[in-house]
Design a protein around this motif. Structure first.
Motif, short mmCIF file in Angstrom:
data_model
loop_
_atom_site.label_atom_id
_atom_site.label_comp_id
_atom_site.label_asym_id
_atom_site.label_seq_id
_atom_site.Cartn_x
_atom_site.Cartn_y
_atom_site.Cartn_z
N UNK A 5 0.86 -1.19 0.00
CA UNK A 5 0.00 0.00 0.00
C UNK A 5 0.90 1.23 0.00
N UNK A 6 0.50 2.24 -0.75
CA UNK A 6 1.19 3.53 -0.69
C UNK A 6 0.29 4.49 0.08
N UNK A 7 0.74 4.85 1.29
CA UNK A 7 -0.10 5.64 2.18
C UNK A 7 0.41 7.07 2.24
N UNK A 8 -0.48 8.03 2.00
CA UNK A 8 -0.16 9.44 2.15
C UNK A 8 -0.84 9.92 3.43
N UNK A 9 -0.07 10.36 4.39
CA UNK A 9 -0.63 10.77 5.67
C UNK A 9 -0.22 12.20 5.98
N UNK A 10 -0.99 12.80 6.88
CA UNK A 10 -0.67 14.14 7.36
C UNK A 10 -0.59 14.11 8.88
N UNK A 11 -0.14 15.22 9.43
CA UNK A 11 0.05 15.27 10.87
C UNK A 11 -0.32 16.64 11.40
N UNK A 12 -0.68 16.69 12.68
CA UNK A 12 -0.96 17.95 13.38
C UNK A 12 0.03 18.08 14.52
N UNK A 13 0.63 19.28 14.65
CA UNK A 13 1.71 19.50 15.60
C UNK A 13 1.33 20.62 16.56
N UNK A 14 1.48 20.35 17.86
CA UNK A 14 1.30 21.38 18.88
C UNK A 14 2.64 21.73 19.50
N UNK A 15 2.89 23.02 19.71
CA UNK A 15 4.21 23.47 20.18
C UNK A 15 4.04 24.33 21.43
N UNK A 16 4.87 24.05 22.45
CA UNK A 16 4.93 24.89 23.65
C UNK A 16 6.38 25.25 23.93
N UNK A 17 6.55 26.38 24.64
CA UNK A 17 7.87 26.87 25.01
C UNK A 17 7.98 26.93 26.53
N UNK A 18 9.14 26.58 27.02
CA UNK A 18 9.40 26.71 28.47
C UNK A 18 10.32 27.92 28.67
N UNK A 19 9.97 28.80 29.61
CA UNK A 19 8.93 28.67 30.64
C UNK A 19 7.61 29.37 30.32
N UNK A 20 7.49 29.93 29.11
CA UNK A 20 6.30 30.74 28.82
C UNK A 20 4.99 29.96 28.91
N UNK A 21 4.97 28.71 28.45
CA UNK A 21 3.72 27.97 28.31
C UNK A 21 3.49 26.92 29.38
N UNK A 22 4.28 26.93 30.42
CA UNK A 22 4.08 25.95 31.49
C UNK A 22 5.28 25.92 32.41
N UNK A 23 5.01 25.72 33.71
CA UNK A 23 6.09 25.73 34.70
C UNK A 23 6.48 24.33 35.15
N UNK A 24 5.72 23.32 34.72
CA UNK A 24 6.05 21.95 35.12
C UNK A 24 5.81 21.03 33.93
N UNK A 25 6.37 19.81 33.96
CA UNK A 25 6.24 18.89 32.82
C UNK A 25 4.80 18.59 32.44
N UNK A 26 3.95 18.39 33.44
CA UNK A 26 2.56 18.04 33.15
C UNK A 26 1.84 19.16 32.41
N UNK A 27 2.08 20.41 32.86
CA UNK A 27 1.44 21.55 32.20
C UNK A 27 1.94 21.71 30.77
N UNK A 28 3.24 21.52 30.57
CA UNK A 28 3.80 21.65 29.22
C UNK A 28 3.19 20.61 28.28
N UNK A 29 3.14 19.37 28.74
CA UNK A 29 2.60 18.31 27.89
C UNK A 29 1.11 18.54 27.63
N UNK A 30 0.39 18.94 28.65
CA UNK A 30 -1.04 19.19 28.51
C UNK A 30 -1.30 20.31 27.51
N UNK A 31 -0.54 21.36 27.60
CA UNK A 31 -0.73 22.50 26.70
C UNK A 31 -0.29 22.17 25.28
N UNK A 32 0.75 21.33 25.14
CA UNK A 32 1.17 20.90 23.80
C UNK A 32 0.08 20.05 23.15
N UNK A 33 -0.54 19.17 23.95
CA UNK A 33 -1.67 18.38 23.43
C UNK A 33 -2.82 19.28 23.00
#
Length: 731
Positions: free
Chosen positions: A413-441
């Motif tokens: 099979x020849x599969x053409x796929x796309x992707x969606x990317x969420x980006x966060x920056x430390x420390x602007x978008x979160x002060x702890x790992x959980x917040x960063x990952x949650x906001x990136x999601x």
């Protein structure tokens, strides 16, 4: 002397001799008396010496703990000194052989008899045997019996025998303990090495040779050494032993065949009674297999089993480390758009192969190497250390999308796929790992909602929406605890008779303060968090209770349809749970219908078929909901043990066009060809009703008859239907 003079030769008369005779006799008597006195004194001294000698012998024997015995073989008389604390009940006269036969342990009797017979026959210089002997308290003690024949008959037969009996129970216990230690040392799997104070080996056990490959003879009197370590290593061990009395650690060493092994080595000191070190004892076990298992477990724990990339645990540790060190960094989280459709249509194996291809492509790109992690499913993450450069991050995100957009060749099979990317920056978008990952999601989901195949940086608006979602999640949790979930019912009507033949149970979330919470708000959150399982259980139990009551009241005799979410359907204990609810509510199983969506059964068709067969075997009806909106296969459809197909409202709404009517006609035809009944949901107009009648659809559901009703209102609806003529019949 006077007595030897002849009488004829003397002229002395009796009168002359008489005066001298008495003194002579007196002298002679006194001399005899003196001689007797002397002899008596000698005899007394002899007996005193003999008594002292006997006392010394008796005390010596008593002090040694030995018993004396004297056996008259002819008469059978046996004398014992009986000085033991554990007296023996031996008869003074016996004809047994040996004379204490009744007291000897049965397992030792033959051996003792043989040894005694050999000595009596003159085939051994003395008799000696160790055996168990019974005491007065019916317990056995170990004794060492030694003796010798001391008198013989003229024909050479033994007449008398004497000897000693020693209690050696403590010796036997010590011997048994030593033998136990020796057997343990011989048989344990750990190697044991005993060294002198100069670390010269004086003894090893067999396990030493098994582990190292060196024989006992090779190492005796040689210095204990480790070939992969400098001499100072052993010197440091010796210093710690002298100081602390113990050393332990892990070592790596070579076997004689050149293989490496790892061992857990422990050294201890052995001291004499004065407290001086006399030996060192080393114990080590081969932990090579354990180390290999630990390494493999570590690899498995830190690596994703499918792609081999670092897994979520490693990612979280790395992210936490960057946050702790306050290092500026960027986090990119991405997944594949519509990956579920690939799994559903082409199978999970092909989906897994696609993920492996994606991981290989990105890992082999120097831009992403050592930065890429798999978080789970089709979700990945990239960590960029020591940068918050928007230009660099944007450039990498664009490159990432380009790499993913290139077609993948997977299983022809020849599969053409796309992707969606969420980006966060430390420390602007979160002060702890959980917040960063949650906001990136959050940013990733917004990228997907915005059309997919793009990247988005996190912003505050997204965060507010995420907070709202969290509030709904907490509200659901509270609602389950406080019983805020209730069930509404929408009737299913027979198109020909106009009678109520069933109803669909629909969940409603009604809070005391906020009122009705829209299903469109809480159901997606509940499905994502898994709370839909608990909600589904509540709906099923309440629906069974209501239907059982209406049946008892004579208002209803059909089936209630309850929706099963995908997470519910995949529960391993689903059938048992349904059995329990039916039993608790006393509802016969043929009054229950379960509605399952196409997407649910297509996640794992074989497993779905197995579960559906188990449900059908219980007499439960099965309906496929929203048929035609998913990616089901007709090949699988004919294998599903279904009773009913439900036509989605979207097709009913499109019946105003010829294309729409043909689509509904096709679904009805397929269902009838598979001997399935058809339910059209979302029917709202008389025109739709007539079109469905022409297409031979049996059952309809929708606002044309009734909106979903509370249990009280539905009971009233059933009562009204019972009293009035059906609406269809009037048409």
């Amino acid at each position: 002397m006077l007595f030897f003079l002849p009488l004829a030769a003397t002229a002395l008369s009796w009168d002359t001799v008489q005066p001298y005779l008495f003194p002579a006799l007196l002298t002679l008597a006194l001399t005899g008396l003196l001689l007797g006195q002397l002899s008596l004194r000698r005899m007394r001294r002899y007996h005193q010496a003999l008594a002292k000698s006997e006392e010394r012998l008796r005390l010596s024997i008593w002090g040694s703990g030995d018993e004396l015995w004297d056996w008259n073989i002819d008469s059978g008389e046996l004398y014992r000194s009986s000085a033991w604390l554990e007296p023996l009940a031996i008869a003074p006269k016996t004809e047994d052989f040996p004379p204490n036969k009744a007291l000897i342990h049965p397992q030792d009797l033959d051996r003792v008899s043989h040894a005694l017979s050999q000595h009596l026959a003159g085939k051994s210089p003395f008799f000696e045997a160790s055996y168990r002997l019974k005491t007065l308290d019916e317990t056995y003690i170990w004794v060492l019996d030694r003796g010798k024949v001391v008198a013989y008959h003229e024909d050479g037969r033994a007449q008398r025998m004497t000897g000693t009996l020693k209690n050696i129970s403590q010796l036997k216990q010590a011997e048994a303990r030593m033998q136990l230690f020796a057997r343990c040392l011989e048989n344990i799997s750990d190697a044991v090495v005993i060294c002198d104070t100069k670390f010269n080996i004086i003894e090893v056990n067999p396990a030493f040779s098994v582990i190292t490959g060196k024989s006992r003879e090779q190492v005796l009197q040689s210095r204990f050494q480790l070939s992969l370590y400098p001499p100072r290593f052993i010197q440091d061990i010796e210093k710690k032993l002298v100081r602390d009395g113990r050393w332990s650690g892990e070592i790596r060493e070579l076997k004689t065949n050149g293989d490496y092994y790892q061992a857990e080595l422990t050294f201890d000191v052995i001291k004499d009674e004065q407290g001086f070190i006399t030996q060192y004892v080393a114990v080590f076990s081969d932990i090579s297999d354990r180390k290999r298992r630990e390494a493999e477990l570590s690899r498995l724990a830190n690596s994703d089993t499918l792609t081999g990339l670092p897994n979520r645990a490693v990612f979280m540790n790395k992210l936490a480390s960057l946050v702790t060190e306050k290092t500026e960094h960027a986090l990119l989280v991405f997944d594949l758009d519509n990956f579920k459709k690939i799994n559903d249509s082409l199978g999970h194996e092909l989906g897994d192969a696609l993920l492996c291809k994606l991981a290989d492509r990105l890992h082999n790109n120097k831009l992403f190497r050592q930065k890429l992690y798999r978080l789970g499913g089709d979700e990945f993450a990239i960590l960029l250390d020591n940068t918050n450069d928007i230009h660099a991050i944007t450039s990498l995100a664009k490159n990432l999308l380009e790499q993913i957009n290139k077609p993948f060749a997977v299983d022809q099979h020849e599969l053409a796929v796309t992707s969606s990317v969420g980006i966060v920056l430390f420390p602007e978008d979160g002060k702890d790992p959980q917040a960063l990952l949650r906001n990136a999601d959050t940013a990733m989901y917004h990228a997907k909602s915005a059309g997919a195949n793009r990247y988005l940086f996190f912003n505050d608006t997204m965060n507010k929406q995420a907070v709202k979602r969290l509030q709904i999640e907490n509200l659901i949790r509270h609602g389950l605890k406080e019983d805020y979930f209730t069930v509404f019912y929408q009737p299913k009507m027979d198109l020909l008779s106009g009678k109520v033949v069933g109803m669909e149970a629909l969940v409603r979330f009604i809070t005391p303060k906020g009122g009705l919470v829209s299903p469109g708000s809480f159901i997606p959150v509940a499905e994502e968090t898994g709370q839909i399982v608990d909600i589904g259980t509540v709906v099923l139990r309440k629906a069974c209770i209501d239907v059982k009551r209406w049946i008892a009241q004579g208002l209803f005799h059909g089936r209630v349809a309850v929706n099963l979410s995908a997470k519910q359907f995949m529960l391993p204990f689903l059938c048992d749970q349904i059995d329990d609810i039916l039993q608790q509510t006393d509802l016969p199983s043929y009054h229950l219908e379960l509605e399952i969506t196409e997407g649910t059964v297509m996640q794992s068709p074989k497993l779905a078929i197995d579960t559906m067969k188990k449900l059908r075997a219980r007499g439960i009806h099965l309906a496929m909901d929203d048929f035609g909106t998913g990616y089901s296969s007709l090949a699988y459809l004919k294998q599903f043990p279904l009773n009913t197909l439900k036509i989605d409202k979207a097709f009913i709404d499109d019946m105003s066009s010829a294309r729409g009517r043909n689509m509904v006609d096709t679904i009805v035809t397929i269902a009838h060809n598979l001997s399935l009944s058809v339910v059209a949901e979302g029917v709202e107009t008389h025109e739709q009703l007539e079109q469905l009648r022409k297409l031979r659809c049996e059952i309809i559901q929708g606002y044309y008859y009734s909106k979903p009703l509370s249990a009280e209102d539905f009971a009233a609806f059933l009562q009204e239907q019972k009293q009035q003529r059906p609406k269809i019949a009037a048409l």
